[in-house]
Design an enzyme around this catalytic site. Structure first.
Site, short mmCIF file in Angstrom:
data_model
loop_
_atom_site.label_atom_id
_atom_site.label_comp_id
_atom_site.label_asym_id
_atom_site.label_seq_id
_atom_site.Cartn_x
_atom_site.Cartn_y
_atom_site.Cartn_z
N GLY A 133 1.22 -42.18 -1.14
CA GLY A 133 2.50 -42.67 -0.68
C GLY A 133 3.62 -41.66 -0.80
N GLY A 140 1.89 -44.59 -4.54
CA GLY A 140 2.25 -45.93 -5.00
C GLY A 140 1.77 -46.18 -6.41
N GLU A 188 -7.06 -41.77 -1.86
CA GLU A 188 -7.27 -43.22 -1.93
C GLU A 188 -8.75 -43.62 -1.93
OE1 GLU A 188 -3.13 -42.57 -0.46
OE2 GLU A 188 -5.10 -41.74 0.04
#
Length: 403
Positions: free
Chosen positions: A149, A100, A172
């Site tokens: 993502g 993302g 992340e």
């Protein structure tokens, strides 16, 4: 997030992958037109197949809200079109998808735009669920960076083709967030404790290692990708076995490195089987002292650089995902993602993005700063809705059965 202000182009300064798995980007003030937005996902059509091309190469095809909208629309139309037998996805340039667009999310948070952040996660997670329940064969060609993502929009599909250029990671936790986009489902179903290792450390594995652990279904040399694409485009079928036969004919044997994590499944089981992050670190320290293995010291160093709260949240998320369906994982991750970007825990996400991608000082100040100061209540709250009235992620579970 689909308005023009939230979709400024990202420019990659450093052409080498950053050691944390994310990439260095700068910003330019460009007006974004509707054509520019649609060009973020291009379409190729041949015979009875269609190909979605993630097309933001300067940003390593990082996902935006508009890309999520467009993918949802395209895939719905293709599923309903009886003339289309199967669908493919690939990325432009040297990446499949780096995940993302977290820099945009950072700026949305700083501007005070929580609804735009909600829209991003809502749209992306709905597409991931749609792909995971897709009624036609799907082939993702992961010829390059595949992170966060990017894994979410590929792994739920039928086939995933890795290459010698594939670099996979779920990084992340190093930006103060949690493995999302279906990661708690995907990682938790890997062999042994590999999912815990990947989710907590965010360290990278190769295309050959993806095949060995089941993240990829096939492996080919990157030079053979055009040949594979041409073979697939010639097919006139909606039969997954016919698509698979073509993939098998083009596939090659993969050889994971002897020093890679795939060769350490027993050690992973020994160190990452524990109930707490503290026990995992203690176990790694014992092994590092006993064996002097550089892999142990590298893993320890990464864990100690990472957000303490994110480590505990990621471990619980992956452990819960092992007993949940894809839709249950996505619904839970949606709550967590809002807590991590909009709620009380957004400070760690902003600090992580600032330190890793904005100021690039690589010196985030985590809150809490140590594992000992991360309480059970903090972890519990990370999994809770923002407010009692906050809507859950709405997935079409009654219409499309999850796995």
């Amino acid at each position: 997030m689909h308005n023009a202000n939230g979709l400024l182009a990202r420019i990659v300064r450093d052409k080498k992958l950053w050691r944390f798995g994310y990439h260095r980007r700068s910003f330019c003030s460009l007006k974004v037109t509707s054509d520019d937005l649609d060009n973020q996902v291009l379409v190729e059509g041949s015979g009875c197949s269609r190909t979605a091309i993630l097309n933001r190469p300067p940003a390593l095809n990082a996902l935006t809200t508009h890309m999520g909208f467009r993918l949802n629309k395209l895939y719905k139309n293709w599923e309903e079109d009886p003339n289309i037998g199967f669908v493919m996805m690939k990325g432009s340039g040297r990446a499949f998808c780096a995940g993302g667009d977290i820099v945009s999310l950072y700026h949305l948070r700083k501007r005070g735009s929580p609804d735009a952040i909600r829209e991003f996660f809502w749209t992306l997670y709905n597409f991931i669920y749609f792909l995971g329940t897709y009624l036609k064969p799907h082939v993702a060609i992961l010829n390059g960076v595949t992170m966060g993502g990017g894994a979410g929009v590929s792994i739920p599909g039928t086939f995933r083709v890795a290459t010698d250029r594939t670099i996979f990671a779920t990084p992340e936790t190093v930006i103060g967030f949690h493995p999302d986009a279906g990661a708690s489902f995907n990682l938790s179903h890997l062999p042994g404790r590999l999912g815990e290792y990947l989710g907590l450390t965010g360290l990278k594995i190769s295309g050959a290692e993806m095949l060995a652990c089941g993240l990829a279904t096939h492996y080919i040399s990157s030079t053979e990708v055009p040949v594979l694409e041409e073979q697939l485009k010639k097919l006139l079928t909606d039969d997954p076995s016919v698509v698979e036969a073509t993939l098998e004919r083009c596939a090659e044997t993969a050889h994971p490195e002897k020093t890679g994590v795939i060769r350490r499944i027993e050690l992973l089981e020994k160190c990452f089987c524990h109930d707490t992050v503290e026990e995992i670190i203690d176990s790694l320290e014992v092994e590092a002292g006993r064996t002097k293995d550089i892999w142990c010291t590298t893993t320890l160093r990464r864990l100690k650089e990472t957000s303490p709260l994110s480590l505990k949240v990621a471990l619980r998320s992956i452990r819960e995902g092992r007993f949940q369906t894809l839709d249950q994982c996505l619904i839970r991750e949606y709550k967590m993602s809002l807590q991590g970007t909009v709620g009380n825990f957004a400070g760690n996400f902003c600090e992580g993005v600032r330190a890793r991608l904005i100021d690039k000082d690589d010196a985030p100040k985590w809150d809490p700063p140590t594992l000992e100061k991360v309480s059970e209540d903090m972890v519990d709250n990370y999994f809770a809705p923002l407010t009692p009235s906050e809507p859950d992620l709405d997935l079409p579970v009654k219409l499309r059965e999850s796995i």
